[in-house]
Design an enzyme around this catalytic site. Structure first.
Site, PDB file in Angstrom:
ATOM      1  N   HIS A 177       7.043  -4.326  10.008  1.00  0.00           N
ATOM      2  CA  HIS A 177       6.218  -4.490   8.812  1.00  0.00           C
ATOM      3  C   HIS A 177       6.941  -3.979   7.566  1.00  0.00           C
ATOM      4  O   HIS A 177       6.813  -4.543   6.484  1.00  0.00           O
ATOM      5  CB  HIS A 177       4.901  -3.731   9.014  1.00  0.00           C
ATOM      6  CG  HIS A 177       3.912  -3.914   7.928  1.00  0.00           C
ATOM      7  ND1 HIS A 177       3.047  -4.983   7.870  1.00  0.00           N
ATOM      8  CD2 HIS A 177       3.627  -3.157   6.827  1.00  0.00           C
ATOM      9  CE1 HIS A 177       2.273  -4.884   6.806  1.00  0.00           C
ATOM     10  NE2 HIS A 177       2.611  -3.789   6.153  1.00  0.00           N
TER      11      HIS A 177
ATOM     12  N   ASP B 237       6.483  -6.832  13.667  1.00  0.00           N
ATOM     13  CA  ASP B 237       5.401  -6.239  12.892  1.00  0.00           C
ATOM     14  C   ASP B 237       4.280  -5.789  13.821  1.00  0.00           C
ATOM     15  O   ASP B 237       3.628  -6.611  14.475  1.00  0.00           O
ATOM     16  CB  ASP B 237       4.872  -7.255  11.877  1.00  0.00           C
ATOM     17  CG  ASP B 237       4.005  -6.618  10.799  1.00  0.00           C
ATOM     18  OD1 ASP B 237       3.382  -5.585  11.068  1.00  0.00           O
ATOM     19  OD2 ASP B 237       3.956  -7.170   9.685  1.00  0.00           O
TER      20      ASP B 237
ATOM     21  N   THR C 176       0.827  -1.202   0.000  1.00  0.00           N
ATOM     22  CA  THR C 176       0.000   0.000   0.000  1.00  0.00           C
ATOM     23  C   THR C 176       0.867   1.261   0.000  1.00  0.00           C
ATOM     24  O   THR C 176       1.770   1.406   0.823  1.00  0.00           O
ATOM     25  CB  THR C 176      -0.892   0.020   1.253  1.00  0.00           C
ATOM     26  OG1 THR C 176      -1.684  -1.163   1.286  1.00  0.00           O
ATOM     27  CG2 THR C 176      -1.797   1.247   1.259  1.00  0.00           C
TER      28      THR C 176
ATOM     29  N   SER D  66       2.681  -7.016   2.077  1.00  0.00           N
ATOM     30  CA  SER D  66       1.525  -6.342   2.662  1.00  0.00           C
ATOM     31  C   SER D  66       0.309  -6.480   1.734  1.00  0.00           C
ATOM     32  O   SER D  66      -0.106  -7.599   1.446  1.00  0.00           O
ATOM     33  CB  SER D  66       1.878  -4.888   2.963  1.00  0.00           C
ATOM     34  OG  SER D  66       0.932  -4.290   3.811  1.00  0.00           O
ATOM     35  N   LEU D  67      -0.281  -5.367   1.261  1.00  0.00           N
ATOM     36  CA  LEU D  67      -1.388  -5.513   0.316  1.00  0.00           C
ATOM     37  C   LEU D  67      -0.944  -6.328  -0.895  1.00  0.00           C
ATOM     38  O   LEU D  67      -1.730  -7.097  -1.452  1.00  0.00           O
ATOM     39  CB  LEU D  67      -1.910  -4.141  -0.124  1.00  0.00           C
ATOM     40  CG  LEU D  67      -3.006  -4.137  -1.196  1.00  0.00           C
ATOM     41  CD1 LEU D  67      -4.217  -4.967  -0.781  1.00  0.00           C
ATOM     42  CD2 LEU D  67      -3.416  -2.697  -1.532  1.00  0.00           C
TER      43      LEU D  67
END
Length: 289
Positions: free
Chosen positions: A247, A220, A32, A97-98
């Protein structure tokens, strides 16, 4: 920079991507608010033995689209279209992530295309905690857009980086990073966060057939360990590994992050080559017209 047009639910997108290297295909899906440039350290580490395709999906980098709402399926279609346009029939697939959610969706719907899968900082579904977090992100982004502030960029190092970042940084260096993040965030990040809010991969996990590495950041604070356990429980051929970072491991420890993923990819490539001993080597991938 190649472009390919992709029909989406609300219009069309012209997807930009980079194609680098030679050998078996490798597709990299950013997170993202990021762009394909997130993957430069990994690309440099493996381009001598993989054909690396790194697209920008809608809202990021050189990709343009209809400007309306997006779905996880839309973004997966964009990634697959970039792979098709680059001439990759089967490929290794890595997402952050995304990007990990997008990669999981793609691997579940097109298992015949995916040789192996790496999911860093991914999640199985947006539960109440993640929903609260992503809603807060939208609040910050909307406030920044309205008032010219940088609250979201200031939040990112606090949420995304682990102890090693804070041990070696200074106040001045962190302020410089915040300014850089504010300038670099993808213009369509709010649209991408709306996709974050929609993620529910639980019905799809059992359809992923590719050998999968679930790669977690040991520190994270965005995606919890429960989400990693859900991915491991749901994907049949999966294993777990940690990196000593948060993260944002691709930015916090780019060399270590690239080395861990390259090691897994090299292992998978070697495993595929064993049954083909004595057979002709796989030809370099040629771009499609």
């Amino acid at each position: 920079m190649p472009l390919t047009r992709v029909p989406l639910g609300s219009g069309a997108a012209d997807v930009a991507y980079d194609r680098t290297g030679t050998g078996p295909g490798l597709v990299l899906v950013h997170g993202t608010g990021a762009t394909r440039e997130q993957w430069l350290p990994l690309t440099e580490a493996v381009a001598d033995r993989f054909t690396v395709v790194a697209p920008d999906y809608s809202g990021s980098g050189g990709t343009t689209d209809h400007g309306g709402p997006l779905t996880l399926a839309d973004l997966a279609d964009e990634v697959l279209a970039a792979a098709d346009h680059a001439g990759l029939d089967r490929f290794h697939l890595v997402g952050h992530s995304l990007g990990a959610a997008i990669a999981t969706h793609l691997a579940a719907h097109h298992p015949e295309r995916v040789r192996s899968l790496v999911l860093h900082a991914g999640w199985a579904h947006t539960d109440s905690r993640l929903r609260a977090q992503f809603t807060y992100w939208l609040d910050l982004l909307h406030a920044d857009a309205a008032h010219g502030t940088a609250h979201f960029a200031r939040m990112l190092p606090l949420a995304a980086f682990g102890p090693r970042y804070w041990e070696r940084t200074s106040t001045a260096a962190n302020e410089e990073l915040v300014r850089g993040l504010a300038a670099a965030l993808a213009p369509g990040i709010a649209r991408q966060v709306e996709v974050d809010l929609s993620v529910d991969l639980r019905p799809l996990l059992g359809r992923v057939t590719a050998p999968t590495l679930v790669l977690a950041g040991a520190h994270d604070q965005i995606i919890g360990a429960d989400q990693q356990r859900a991915l491991l429980a749901g994907i049949p051929d999966s294993r777990y590994q940690e990196i000593d970072a948060g993260h944002g491991a691709p930015g916090e420890d780019p060399a270590g992050f690239a080395a861990l993923i390259a090691g897994f990819l090299d292992e998978r490539r070697a495993a595929e080559e064993v049954p083909a001993a004595g057979a002709p080597a796989e030809p370099a991938v040629a771009a499609r017209a």
